[in-house]
Scaffold this motif. Sequence first.
Motif, mmCIF file in Angstrom:
data_model
loop_
_atom_site.group_PDB
_atom_site.id
_atom_site.type_symbol
_atom_site.label_atom_id
_atom_site.label_comp_id
_atom_site.label_asym_id
_atom_site.label_seq_id
_atom_site.Cartn_x
_atom_site.Cartn_y
_atom_site.Cartn_z
ATOM 1 N N ILE A 1 0.842 -1.204 0.000
ATOM 2 C CA ILE A 1 0.000 0.000 0.000
ATOM 3 C C ILE A 1 0.872 1.248 0.000
ATOM 4 O O ILE A 1 0.618 2.197 -0.754
ATOM 5 C CB ILE A 1 -0.962 -0.015 1.207
ATOM 6 N N ILE A 2 1.908 1.267 0.833
ATOM 7 C CA ILE A 2 2.798 2.426 0.916
ATOM 8 C C ILE A 2 3.529 2.647 -0.398
ATOM 9 O O ILE A 2 3.638 3.776 -0.883
ATOM 10 C CB ILE A 2 3.793 2.250 2.085
ATOM 11 N N MET A 3 4.041 1.586 -0.999
ATOM 12 C CA MET A 3 4.777 1.727 -2.257
ATOM 13 C C MET A 3 3.883 2.263 -3.370
ATOM 14 O O MET A 3 4.280 3.180 -4.101
ATOM 15 C CB MET A 3 5.379 0.376 -2.670
ATOM 16 N N ARG B 1 4.332 6.061 -4.916
ATOM 17 C CA ARG B 1 4.659 6.169 -6.341
ATOM 18 C C ARG B 1 3.621 7.004 -7.082
ATOM 19 O O ARG B 1 3.972 7.857 -7.905
ATOM 20 C CB ARG B 1 4.766 4.767 -6.956
ATOM 21 N N SER B 2 2.350 6.795 -6.808
ATOM 22 C CA SER B 2 1.315 7.570 -7.495
ATOM 23 C C SER B 2 1.375 9.043 -7.101
ATOM 24 O O SER B 2 1.198 9.926 -7.942
ATOM 25 C CB SER B 2 -0.069 6.991 -7.223
ATOM 26 N N GLU B 3 1.644 9.302 -5.846
ATOM 27 C CA GLU B 3 1.774 10.690 -5.396
ATOM 28 C C GLU B 3 2.993 11.359 -6.037
ATOM 29 O O GLU B 3 2.929 12.524 -6.454
ATOM 30 C CB GLU B 3 1.889 10.720 -3.873
ATOM 31 N N TYR B 4 4.099 10.629 -6.140
ATOM 32 C CA TYR B 4 5.302 11.156 -6.795
ATOM 33 C C TYR B 4 5.019 11.501 -8.251
ATOM 34 O O TYR B 4 5.414 12.567 -8.739
ATOM 35 C CB TYR B 4 6.434 10.131 -6.702
ATOM 36 N N LEU B 5 4.310 10.622 -8.952
ATOM 37 C CA LEU B 5 3.991 10.877 -10.360
ATOM 38 C C LEU B 5 3.086 12.096 -10.513
ATOM 39 O O LEU B 5 3.220 12.856 -11.476
ATOM 40 C CB LEU B 5 3.359 9.642 -10.994
ATOM 41 N N TYR C 1 8.340 20.882 -8.019
ATOM 42 C CA TYR C 1 7.511 20.466 -6.891
ATOM 43 C C TYR C 1 7.938 19.130 -6.293
ATOM 44 O O TYR C 1 7.370 18.689 -5.296
ATOM 45 C CB TYR C 1 6.037 20.395 -7.313
ATOM 46 N N VAL C 2 8.930 18.492 -6.881
ATOM 47 C CA VAL C 2 9.400 17.208 -6.358
ATOM 48 C C VAL C 2 10.006 17.385 -4.961
ATOM 49 O O VAL C 2 9.841 16.524 -4.093
ATOM 50 C CB VAL C 2 10.398 16.551 -7.336
ATOM 51 N N SER C 3 10.661 18.510 -4.705
ATOM 52 C CA SER C 3 11.218 18.753 -3.369
ATOM 53 C C SER C 3 10.110 18.888 -2.327
ATOM 54 O O SER C 3 10.269 18.457 -1.179
ATOM 55 C CB SER C 3 12.103 19.997 -3.373
ATOM 56 N N ILE C 4 8.980 19.446 -2.710
ATOM 57 C CA ILE C 4 7.836 19.538 -1.797
ATOM 58 C C ILE C 4 7.297 18.139 -1.507
ATOM 59 O O ILE C 4 6.971 17.811 -0.368
ATOM 60 C CB ILE C 4 6.737 20.440 -2.399
ATOM 61 N N PHE C 5 7.241 17.313 -2.558
ATOM 62 C CA PHE C 5 6.816 15.923 -2.365
ATOM 63 C C PHE C 5 7.727 15.206 -1.373
ATOM 64 O O PHE C 5 7.254 14.504 -0.478
ATOM 65 C CB PHE C 5 6.822 15.189 -3.720
#
Length: 183
Positions: A25-27, A31-35, A44-48
């Motif tokens: 679930i975490i992976m 991954r979906s949130e990163y995408l 915005y990747v640094s905010i992620f």
Amino acid sequence: MKEKMKKIVSRRAIVIFFLIVYALIIMISTRSEYLQYKEIGEQYVSIFEKNVKTKYLVFLVAFVISYLAIFISNKVVRGFLKELFDKEQKEMPKLPNKSISFIVSVIVAFVAQWTLTQKFLMFTSVAKFGINDPVFGMDVSFYMFQIPFIKAVLIFAIAFLVLLTVYISVYYIVIITVCLQGV
């Protein structure tokens, strides 16, 4: 002896299954949130990354605190139950305290992560407004960013203590009813 080993193996299998499901679930969610962040823009990747670190920090702190609280409560309850079993002249059964503590703590940590992460991010990323409250002399940003987190932590702590009290009561009732056929 074989029955005892079967119980230990089955408990471990349940915990391992629980960990595998949690990891999947975490992976997938990470991954979906990163995408999603990457699709919006590379900047915005640094905010992620900060959000993910904060989310797992909140999870870890809530897990450790709740695990210790539940495990210590189970030990205290076990001590009182031991006296009761000694009076009844029965052998104290092996109770799954660590497994119960672990599973309940993971659930509590999920709830804490879900409810406290955004408020914690606002709490740590406070910016001064430069406008002071006329009554208390505090910057207005204190009321906007810090008070909501403090309230959320207090409400969460009170709810956890109430649920811990209910858990301890149910634990007593179940053990006394099942093992001692009532007192």
